[in-house]
Structures are given as C-alpha cells and as structure tokens.
Design a protein around this motif. Structure first.
Motif, PDB file in Angstrom:
ATOM      1  N   LEU A 294       0.820  -1.248   0.170  1.00  0.00           N
ATOM      2  CA  LEU A 294       0.042  -0.035   0.058  1.00  0.00           C
ATOM      3  C   LEU A 294       0.862   1.212  -0.028  1.00  0.00           C
ATOM      4  O   LEU A 294       1.876   1.276   0.755  1.00  0.00           O
ATOM      5  N   THR A 295       0.504   2.209  -0.934  1.00  0.00           N
ATOM      6  CA  THR A 295       1.320   3.521  -1.050  1.00  0.00           C
ATOM      7  C   THR A 295       0.641   4.483  -0.553  1.00  0.00           C
ATOM      8  O   THR A 295      -0.397   4.738  -0.750  1.00  0.00           O
ATOM      9  N   LYS A 296       1.234   5.373   0.367  1.00  0.00           N
ATOM     10  CA  LYS A 296       0.520   6.652   1.045  1.00  0.00           C
ATOM     11  C   LYS A 296       0.910   7.899   0.016  1.00  0.00           C
ATOM     12  O   LYS A 296       1.745   7.669  -0.808  1.00  0.00           O
ATOM     13  N   GLU A 297       0.140   8.771   0.245  1.00  0.00           N
ATOM     14  CA  GLU A 297       0.304  10.018  -0.524  1.00  0.00           C
ATOM     15  C   GLU A 297       1.498  10.868  -0.704  1.00  0.00           C
ATOM     16  O   GLU A 297       1.867  11.173  -1.446  1.00  0.00           O
ATOM     17  N   ASP A 298       2.582  10.298   0.360  1.00  0.00           N
ATOM     18  CA  ASP A 298       3.736  11.024   0.381  1.00  0.00           C
ATOM     19  C   ASP A 298       4.836  10.163  -0.295  1.00  0.00           C
ATOM     20  O   ASP A 298       5.875  10.337  -0.131  1.00  0.00           O
ATOM     21  N   GLY A 299       4.298   8.910  -0.763  1.00  0.00           N
ATOM     22  CA  GLY A 299       5.057   8.002  -1.586  1.00  0.00           C
ATOM     23  C   GLY A 299       5.605   6.902  -0.623  1.00  0.00           C
ATOM     24  O   GLY A 299       6.271   5.907  -1.289  1.00  0.00           O
ATOM     25  N   THR A 300       5.543   6.846   0.552  1.00  0.00           N
ATOM     26  CA  THR A 300       6.052   5.848   1.273  1.00  0.00           C
ATOM     27  C   THR A 300       5.095   4.674   1.079  1.00  0.00           C
ATOM     28  O   THR A 300       4.035   4.697   0.848  1.00  0.00           O
ATOM     29  N   VAL A 301       6.017   3.471   1.220  1.00  0.00           N
ATOM     30  CA  VAL A 301       5.232   2.135   0.734  1.00  0.00           C
ATOM     31  C   VAL A 301       5.148   1.161   2.197  1.00  0.00           C
ATOM     32  O   VAL A 301       6.125   1.073   2.799  1.00  0.00           O
ATOM     33  N   PHE A 302       3.830   0.758   2.508  1.00  0.00           N
ATOM     34  CA  PHE A 302       3.723  -0.314   3.610  1.00  0.00           C
ATOM     35  C   PHE A 302       3.727  -1.688   2.754  1.00  0.00           C
ATOM     36  O   PHE A 302       2.653  -1.827   2.096  1.00  0.00           O
ATOM     37  N   VAL A 303       4.514  -2.365   3.170  1.00  0.00           N
ATOM     38  CA  VAL A 303       4.558  -3.666   2.744  1.00  0.00           C
ATOM     39  C   VAL A 303       3.674  -4.786   3.643  1.00  0.00           C
ATOM     40  O   VAL A 303       4.196  -5.025   4.975  1.00  0.00           O
ATOM     41  N   TYR A 304       2.618  -5.405   3.427  1.00  0.00           N
ATOM     42  CA  TYR A 304       1.757  -6.227   4.318  1.00  0.00           C
ATOM     43  C   TYR A 304       2.698  -7.413   4.462  1.00  0.00           C
ATOM     44  O   TYR A 304       3.350  -7.953   3.771  1.00  0.00           O
ATOM     45  N   PRO A 305       2.779  -7.697   5.770  1.00  0.00           N
ATOM     46  CA  PRO A 305       3.539  -8.986   6.298  1.00  0.00           C
ATOM     47  C   PRO A 305       3.532 -10.179   5.330  1.00  0.00           C
ATOM     48  O   PRO A 305       2.199 -10.665   4.998  1.00  0.00           O
ATOM     49  N   LYS A 306       4.492 -10.820   4.593  1.00  0.00           N
ATOM     50  CA  LYS A 306       4.284 -11.810   3.591  1.00  0.00           C
ATOM     51  C   LYS A 306       3.691 -12.981   4.035  1.00  0.00           C
ATOM     52  O   LYS A 306       2.934 -13.569   3.255  1.00  0.00           O
ATOM     53  N   SER A 307       3.993 -13.385   5.366  1.00  0.00           N
ATOM     54  CA  SER A 307       3.510 -14.637   5.737  1.00  0.00           C
ATOM     55  C   SER A 307       2.124 -14.471   5.915  1.00  0.00           C
ATOM     56  O   SER A 307       1.399 -15.523   6.045  1.00  0.00           O
ATOM     57  N   GLU A 308       1.542 -13.262   5.784  1.00  0.00           N
ATOM     58  CA  GLU A 308      -0.159 -13.081   5.974  1.00  0.00           C
ATOM     59  C   GLU A 308      -0.560 -12.669   4.657  1.00  0.00           C
ATOM     60  O   GLU A 308      -1.869 -12.066   4.699  1.00  0.00           O
ATOM     61  N   SER A 309       0.174 -12.599   3.716  1.00  0.00           N
ATOM     62  CA  SER A 309      -0.260 -12.087   2.255  1.00  0.00           C
ATOM     63  C   SER A 309      -0.688 -12.875   1.290  1.00  0.00           C
ATOM     64  O   SER A 309      -0.457 -12.597   0.177  1.00  0.00           O
ATOM     65  N   TYR A 310      -1.332 -14.025   1.713  1.00  0.00           N
ATOM     66  CA  TYR A 310      -1.687 -14.957   0.558  1.00  0.00           C
ATOM     67  C   TYR A 310      -3.271 -15.527   0.965  1.00  0.00           C
ATOM     68  O   TYR A 310      -3.676 -15.745   2.081  1.00  0.00           O
ATOM     69  N   PHE A 311      -4.158 -15.150  -0.177  1.00  0.00           N
ATOM     70  CA  PHE A 311      -5.691 -15.088  -0.078  1.00  0.00           C
ATOM     71  C   PHE A 311      -5.983 -15.813  -1.218  1.00  0.00           C
ATOM     72  O   PHE A 311      -5.295 -15.595  -2.654  1.00  0.00           O
TER      73      PHE A 311
END
Length: 266
Positions: A77-94
């Motif tokens: 997820l990217t914020k309006e200021d350009g910083t990126v939050f990477v969702y924890p990979k171990s929880e990121s499969y759906f």
C-alpha cells in the motif's frame, strides 16, 4: 435578511470544507487501523453470475462460467507521500473464489494510519516464496489444495482457475473449458498488478476504508491477447489451457483484469 442567510450558508460551507480537509489531511493521524479490499467479479459490463449466464466474447464465443478462483498475494500500500507499507508476507496470501462470498473481502489489519493512494498485489504465489519449500508454505498450501488451487507440490500452485462451458460458430454443443495458470516449463506465470485509487483511503484507528475492485474475468482470454477456446478444443476433453504458449499471453491479460471502482471511507 437575504444577506444574512447567504452569510450563514457561506460560514457553514467553509466549516464543512475545513472539517473535510482536516479529516483528509489529519496530521495527527497515528496508530494503526484496518483496510478492506473487496473483489467483485464481472464479465465485461455485467455482474458475473455462475452457471446459467451466457457471456459473449469479442471472438464470437459464448461462455457459461461455472468457477473462478485466483490467489492474491504480496500486498503493498502506497501513501500519498510516496512511502510504501508492505503487508507481512507470511499473512499476504488469499484465495478469492466467486462461489464463496466471504472470500471476496480481504481484511487487512495492523496498517499504519495514513492516506493511501495505491495498491499493488500479485496474482499467484511468487517463485521466491514457492522455492522456500512446502514446509514453509504449510497451511496455505493445504488451503490451496482444499480449494483445488494447487497440483502436487512439485507442480506448484494454480494462480488462477477459470472453468465452464462454451459454444461458437463451429462448436454448437456446450463444451467444457478449463483455464489454469501457474508454473509451466520455463515460465512461472506470476504477475503483479498496480492500481491507483480514485480517492484516498483514509486508514485511521476509527476508520476502516473499503477498496472496491472490479475483476473483469472476460479479459482472461479476451484482453490485449485474444485466446479462442475453439482453437484449443481437444474433442471429448473440451478446451484445456494449462500449459503451452497461451499461458504467458493469459498472464499478460491478467495485468489488465483489475480496476478500482471506488473507495468507501466509513
């Protein structure tokens, strides 16, 4: 009197604007919140209905879809200021399954508060993760098997499953089709999708935005690359696309399958 009424309305409008700006650009936003990502499958302009709805492609084929599933992974997820939050990979499969309404909404937790403007996600399980081995995959591989989204471990995952029946000008009887993407020969057929939001997703401790994404399943075979099921018809077995030169073309199509329709901030 008229001037007073206009003045009151002007003051009210200014207050509402300031309140809206304060909410949108809340510099005091802190802590963590949640965000929901909702996948809504469609076929062209129509809501997708399994088993019964006839769907026409630009190639003159009529499809009745019985099943659609795909793996969503590696969310960023990217914020309006350009910083990126990477969702924890171990929880990121759906696994999103059209037949299972609960699976359509991915509930993401523990996200830093802020104004988000973009999402990136993968379709399938990335090769690096797969190469870590079956033990590391653990529960998710078992879940994928239960959902018919994996072959044997050595064959790997099905990144996307698309099944039903079709007819065409030369195929008059409803004939089965099966399209499964995944590892095939030298091609791993994993792809990533990046989507901008039409409005900001305001993640707060007390606001859980809902990002509503349309997934146009027509584009699986009828996107920038046109794949005719008729050309892949194997007679009694129907049209089966699970390997070969069409899989990379279909994987490319998946990049254009998704679009954000709107964002709810409530």
């Amino acid at each position: 009197m008229t001037f007073q009424i206009k003045y009151i309305f002007a003051v009210m409008a200014t207050a509402l604007t300031l309140a809206s700006c304060s909410n949108d650009n809340d510099t005091a936003a802190s802590g963590r919140g949640k965000l929901e990502v909702e996948f809504d499958n469609v076929f062209g302009e129509a809501n997708l209905i399994l088993n019964g709805q006839e769907n026409m492609t630009s190639q003159g084929e009529t499809l009745t879809v019985s099943d659609v599933k795909y793996i969503i992974s590696n969310i960023e997820l990217t914020k309006e200021d350009g910083t990126v939050f990477v969702y924890p990979k171990s929880e990121s499969y759906f696994i999103v399954s059209e037949a299972n309404d609960v699976s359509h909404v991915l509930e993401l937790a523990n996200i830093p508060a802020g104004n988000y403007t973009r999402i990136k996600f993968g379709i399938g399980v990335d090769e690096a993760q797969y190469n870590l081995g079956e033990t590391v995959q653990g529960d998710f591989f078992a879940a994928a098997q239960n959902e018919d989204m994996a072959w044997s471990w050595s064959a790997g995952y099905k990144h996307l499953l698309f099944e039903g029946t079709f007819t065409s000008s030369t195929v008059g009887t409803a004939t089965p089709f099966m399209v499964h993407t995944g590892k095939s020969g030298a091609n791993y057929n994993y792809t990533a999708v990046t989507l901008d939001f039409p409005e900001k997703a305001l993640v707060r401790t007390n606001i859980t935005p809902d990002v509503h994404i349309f997934a146009d399943v027509a584009k699986i075979i009828d996107g920038s690359n046109k794949i005719k099921l008729t050309d892949n018809n194997m007679g009694g077995m129907g049209a089966m696309i699970m390997s070969g030169e069409n899989l990379p073309l279909i994987t490319t199509n998946l990049s254009d399958m998704f679009a954000v329709d709107h964002v709810h901030n409530d």
